[in-house]
Design a protein around this motif. Structure first.
Motif, PDB file in Angstrom:
ATOM      1  N   MET A  89       0.828  -1.201   0.000  1.00  0.00           N
ATOM      2  CA  MET A  89       0.000   0.000   0.000  1.00  0.00           C
ATOM      3  C   MET A  89       0.867   1.259   0.000  1.00  0.00           C
ATOM      4  SD  MET A  89      -2.910  -1.282   2.723  1.00  0.00           S
ATOM      5  CE  MET A  89      -3.854   0.228   2.637  1.00  0.00           C
ATOM      6  N   ALA A  90       1.948   1.237  -0.753  1.00  0.00           N
ATOM      7  CA  ALA A  90       2.933   2.327  -0.704  1.00  0.00           C
ATOM      8  C   ALA A  90       2.330   3.674  -1.071  1.00  0.00           C
ATOM      9  CB  ALA A  90       4.103   2.003  -1.627  1.00  0.00           C
ATOM     10  N   ASP A  91       1.475   3.726  -2.107  1.00  0.00           N
ATOM     11  CA  ASP A  91       0.903   5.008  -2.525  1.00  0.00           C
ATOM     12  C   ASP A  91       0.010   5.593  -1.443  1.00  0.00           C
ATOM     13  OD1 ASP A  91       2.197   4.798  -4.941  1.00  0.00           O
ATOM     14  OD2 ASP A  91       0.448   4.024  -6.022  1.00  0.00           O
ATOM     15  N   GLN A  92      -0.856   4.739  -0.870  1.00  0.00           N
ATOM     16  CA  GLN A  92      -1.739   5.227   0.189  1.00  0.00           C
ATOM     17  C   GLN A  92      -0.939   5.702   1.386  1.00  0.00           C
ATOM     18  OE1 GLN A  92      -2.011   2.311  -1.489  1.00  0.00           O
ATOM     19  NE2 GLN A  92      -4.082   1.462  -1.343  1.00  0.00           N
ATOM     20  N   ARG A  93       0.063   4.936   1.762  1.00  0.00           N
ATOM     21  CA  ARG A  93       0.838   5.266   2.958  1.00  0.00           C
ATOM     22  C   ARG A  93       1.646   6.542   2.775  1.00  0.00           C
ATOM     23  NH1 ARG A  93       4.083   0.157   3.753  1.00  0.00           N
ATOM     24  NH2 ARG A  93       4.758   1.037   5.745  1.00  0.00           N
ATOM     25  N   SER A  94       2.107   6.791   1.574  1.00  0.00           N
ATOM     26  CA  SER A  94       2.812   8.053   1.312  1.00  0.00           C
ATOM     27  C   SER A  94       1.868   9.235   1.493  1.00  0.00           C
ATOM     28  CB  SER A  94       3.390   8.055  -0.105  1.00  0.00           C
ATOM     29  OG  SER A  94       4.421   7.104  -0.227  1.00  0.00           O
ATOM     30  N   ARG A  95       0.635   9.100   1.019  1.00  0.00           N
ATOM     31  CA  ARG A  95      -0.347  10.173   1.203  1.00  0.00           C
ATOM     32  C   ARG A  95      -0.674  10.355   2.679  1.00  0.00           C
ATOM     33  NH1 ARG A  95      -3.033   7.499  -3.052  1.00  0.00           N
ATOM     34  NH2 ARG A  95      -4.696   6.847  -1.626  1.00  0.00           N
ATOM     35  N   TRP A  96      -0.836   9.253   3.382  1.00  0.00           N
ATOM     36  CA  TRP A  96      -1.144   9.332   4.819  1.00  0.00           C
ATOM     37  C   TRP A  96       0.000   9.995   5.585  1.00  0.00           C
ATOM     38  CZ3 TRP A  96      -2.651   3.449   5.286  1.00  0.00           C
ATOM     39  CH2 TRP A  96      -3.829   3.220   4.564  1.00  0.00           C
ATOM     40  N   ALA A  97       1.224   9.666   5.205  1.00  0.00           N
ATOM     41  CA  ALA A  97       2.389  10.254   5.889  1.00  0.00           C
ATOM     42  C   ALA A  97       2.400  11.772   5.729  1.00  0.00           C
ATOM     43  CB  ALA A  97       3.677   9.651   5.350  1.00  0.00           C
ATOM     44  N   ALA A  98       2.077  12.245   4.529  1.00  0.00           N
ATOM     45  CA  ALA A  98       2.070  13.684   4.282  1.00  0.00           C
ATOM     46  C   ALA A  98       1.030  14.397   5.136  1.00  0.00           C
ATOM     47  CB  ALA A  98       1.807  13.956   2.799  1.00  0.00           C
ATOM     48  N   ALA A  99      -0.072  13.696   5.440  1.00  0.00           N
ATOM     49  CA  ALA A  99      -1.155  14.305   6.215  1.00  0.00           C
ATOM     50  C   ALA A  99      -1.037  14.058   7.716  1.00  0.00           C
ATOM     51  CB  ALA A  99      -2.498  13.759   5.714  1.00  0.00           C
ATOM     52  N   GLN A 100      -0.068  13.253   8.135  1.00  0.00           N
ATOM     53  CA  GLN A 100       0.051  12.908   9.556  1.00  0.00           C
ATOM     54  C   GLN A 100       0.377  14.144  10.397  1.00  0.00           C
ATOM     55  OE1 GLN A 100      -0.295   9.952  11.299  1.00  0.00           O
ATOM     56  NE2 GLN A 100       0.156  11.090  13.169  1.00  0.00           N
ATOM     57  N   PRO A 101      -0.391  14.399  11.468  1.00  0.00           N
ATOM     58  CA  PRO A 101      -0.051  15.538  12.341  1.00  0.00           C
ATOM     59  C   PRO A 101       1.329  15.369  12.960  1.00  0.00           C
ATOM     60  CG  PRO A 101      -2.261  14.700  12.824  1.00  0.00           C
ATOM     61  CD  PRO A 101      -1.606  13.711  11.901  1.00  0.00           C
ATOM     62  N   ARG A 102       2.069  16.443  13.019  1.00  0.00           N
ATOM     63  CA  ARG A 102       3.400  16.440  13.628  1.00  0.00           C
ATOM     64  C   ARG A 102       3.272  16.803  15.100  1.00  0.00           C
ATOM     65  NH1 ARG A 102       3.421  14.850   8.419  1.00  0.00           N
ATOM     66  NH2 ARG A 102       5.518  14.884   7.508  1.00  0.00           N
ATOM     67  N   LEU A 103       3.993  16.099  15.943  1.00  0.00           N
ATOM     68  CA  LEU A 103       3.965  16.342  17.383  1.00  0.00           C
ATOM     69  C   LEU A 103       5.343  16.754  17.846  1.00  0.00           C
ATOM     70  CD1 LEU A 103       1.917  13.219  18.570  1.00  0.00           C
ATOM     71  CD2 LEU A 103       1.047  15.495  18.041  1.00  0.00           C
ATOM     72  N   TYR A 104       5.477  18.000  18.243  1.00  0.00           N
ATOM     73  CA  TYR A 104       6.765  18.496  18.713  1.00  0.00           C
ATOM     74  C   TYR A 104       6.610  18.973  20.150  1.00  0.00           C
ATOM     75  CZ  TYR A 104       7.440  18.962  13.637  1.00  0.00           C
ATOM     76  OH  TYR A 104       7.491  18.746  12.277  1.00  0.00           O
ATOM     77  N   PHE A 105       6.994  18.132  21.096  1.00  0.00           N
ATOM     78  CA  PHE A 105       6.912  18.496  22.504  1.00  0.00           C
ATOM     79  C   PHE A 105       8.317  18.814  23.012  1.00  0.00           C
ATOM     80  CE2 PHE A 105       3.138  15.851  21.962  1.00  0.00           C
ATOM     81  CZ  PHE A 105       2.167  16.653  22.561  1.00  0.00           C
ATOM     82  N   PRO A 106       8.511  20.002  23.562  1.00  0.00           N
ATOM     83  CA  PRO A 106       9.818  20.304  24.161  1.00  0.00           C
ATOM     84  C   PRO A 106      10.142  19.299  25.256  1.00  0.00           C
ATOM     85  CG  PRO A 106       8.441  22.277  24.026  1.00  0.00           C
ATOM     86  CD  PRO A 106       7.561  21.111  23.684  1.00  0.00           C
ATOM     87  N   GLN A 107      11.393  18.985  25.426  1.00  0.00           N
ATOM     88  CA  GLN A 107      11.808  18.037  26.460  1.00  0.00           C
ATOM     89  C   GLN A 107      11.302  18.517  27.814  1.00  0.00           C
ATOM     90  OE1 GLN A 107      15.963  17.231  26.389  1.00  0.00           O
ATOM     91  NE2 GLN A 107      15.936  16.312  24.361  1.00  0.00           N
ATOM     92  N   GLY A 108      10.672  17.571  28.517  1.00  0.00           N
ATOM     93  CA  GLY A 108      10.187  17.879  29.859  1.00  0.00           C
ATOM     94  C   GLY A 108       8.789  18.462  29.878  1.00  0.00           C
ATOM     95  N   ALA A 109       8.184  18.757  28.700  1.00  0.00           N
ATOM     96  CA  ALA A 109       6.856  19.361  28.684  1.00  0.00           C
ATOM     97  C   ALA A 109       5.772  18.376  29.075  1.00  0.00           C
ATOM     98  CB  ALA A 109       6.560  19.936  27.289  1.00  0.00           C
ATOM     99  N   VAL A 110       6.025  17.086  28.829  1.00  0.00           N
ATOM    100  CA  VAL A 110       5.069  16.048  29.169  1.00  0.00           C
ATOM    101  C   VAL A 110       5.751  15.055  30.085  1.00  0.00           C
ATOM    102  CG1 VAL A 110       3.573  14.229  28.275  1.00  0.00           C
ATOM    103  CG2 VAL A 110       3.906  16.311  26.953  1.00  0.00           C
ATOM    104  N   GLY A 111       5.052  14.628  31.121  1.00  0.00           N
ATOM    105  CA  GLY A 111       5.590  13.593  31.997  1.00  0.00           C
ATOM    106  C   GLY A 111       6.809  14.026  32.773  1.00  0.00           C
ATOM    107  N   ALA A 112       6.989  15.324  32.967  1.00  0.00           N
ATOM    108  CA  ALA A 112       8.166  15.818  33.686  1.00  0.00           C
ATOM    109  C   ALA A 112       8.111  15.436  35.144  1.00  0.00           C
ATOM    110  CB  ALA A 112       8.247  17.323  33.540  1.00  0.00           C
TER     111      ALA A 112
END
Length: 245
Positions: free
Chosen positions: A222-245
């Motif tokens: 399913m390479a074509d579908q997965r490439s499209r899904w990857a482009a739409a995947q939300p990015r999660l950028y948590f600074p170190q220590g922001a979660v579970g500190a």
């Protein structure tokens, strides 16, 4: 107030019913058979013949079937028909999203907590993946893949994230059985090496991007579908220590 002697006697009197032990053993055997493809997706579960094949009574088998339904590995088509789950394209898409979110968050939080002993264990698992790939041992590769990702998640310090990861990973394993034959013999070990290096580097944005690459873009199914899904995947950028500190 209960004294220590009475408490010890009460504990000594506790026994795990044989039915429970047998149910768990039956569950373990069936779960492994589903995950390694011995019972392929869509297989109908016929209690009478399966109980006979496994050498167990219907009671522990039914308990095991209930547990596998809870895991999502068995599904009811009707009151009389139960089958091994067949993942649809929508299922696969959702599983990719879930895995990416959980592992991104876990790795970003695990990064500053990784100890030398954690890294040594992960390095050893990568070496074993190279060996298993060279031998063409796909079942061992799948087992090592599971161990690697869980070990990399574990230092995150987020028990609820780990619980969710554990609950979902049985279905991730089904996906890996589908994608496994499309991988080159060294691809899986090398992709884990890259992921480990990025997590050790500690850059939250780089971790997010590499998890997306690892989850969506390794393997050809399913390479074509997965490439499209990857482009739409939300990015999660948590600074170190922001979660579970």
């Amino acid at each position: 107030m209960v004294n220590s002697a009475e408490s010890a006697a009460s504990v000594a009197a506790l026994r795990v019913p044989q039915k429970v032990v047998l149910s768990e053993s039956t569950y373990d055997v069936l779960r492994a058979a589903i995950l390694d493809g011995t019972l392929p997706p869509g297989t109908r579960i016929v209690e009478e013949s399966l109980a006979r094949q496994l050498g167990v009574s219907r009671a522990p088998l039914r308990e095991a079937i209930w547990l596998l339904k809870r895991d999502g590995l068995l599904v009811e088509e009707s009151a009389r028909t139960t089958r091994v789950v067949q993942l649809t394209e929508d299922d696969v898409h959702e599983l990719h999203m879930i895995r990416t979110v959980l592992e991104t968050l876990a790795y970003q939080q695990a990064s500053p907590r990784l100890q030398p002993s954690d890294v040594a264990e992960l390095e050893d698992l990568i070496s074993q993946m190279h060996e298993a790939s060279a031998a063409g041992d796909t079942r061992r590769i799948a087992a090592l893949d599971y161990r690697f990702h869980r070990a990399l998640c574990a230092p995150c310090g987020l028990p609820r994230i780990m619980k969710a990861w554990d609950e979902q990973h049985v279905l991730f394993r089904l996906w890996l059985n589908m994608v496994g034959p499309t991988l080159g013999v060294q691809d899986i070990a090398e992709s884990h090496r890259i992921l480990l290096d990025v997590v050790r580097g500690g850059d939250a944005e780089a971790i997010s991007e590499q998890v997306i690459n690892h989850v969506y873009l390794v393997g050809g199914v399913m390479a074509d579908q997965r490439s499209r899904w990857a482009a739409a995947q939300p990015r999660l950028y948590f600074p170190q220590g922001a979660v579970g500190a």
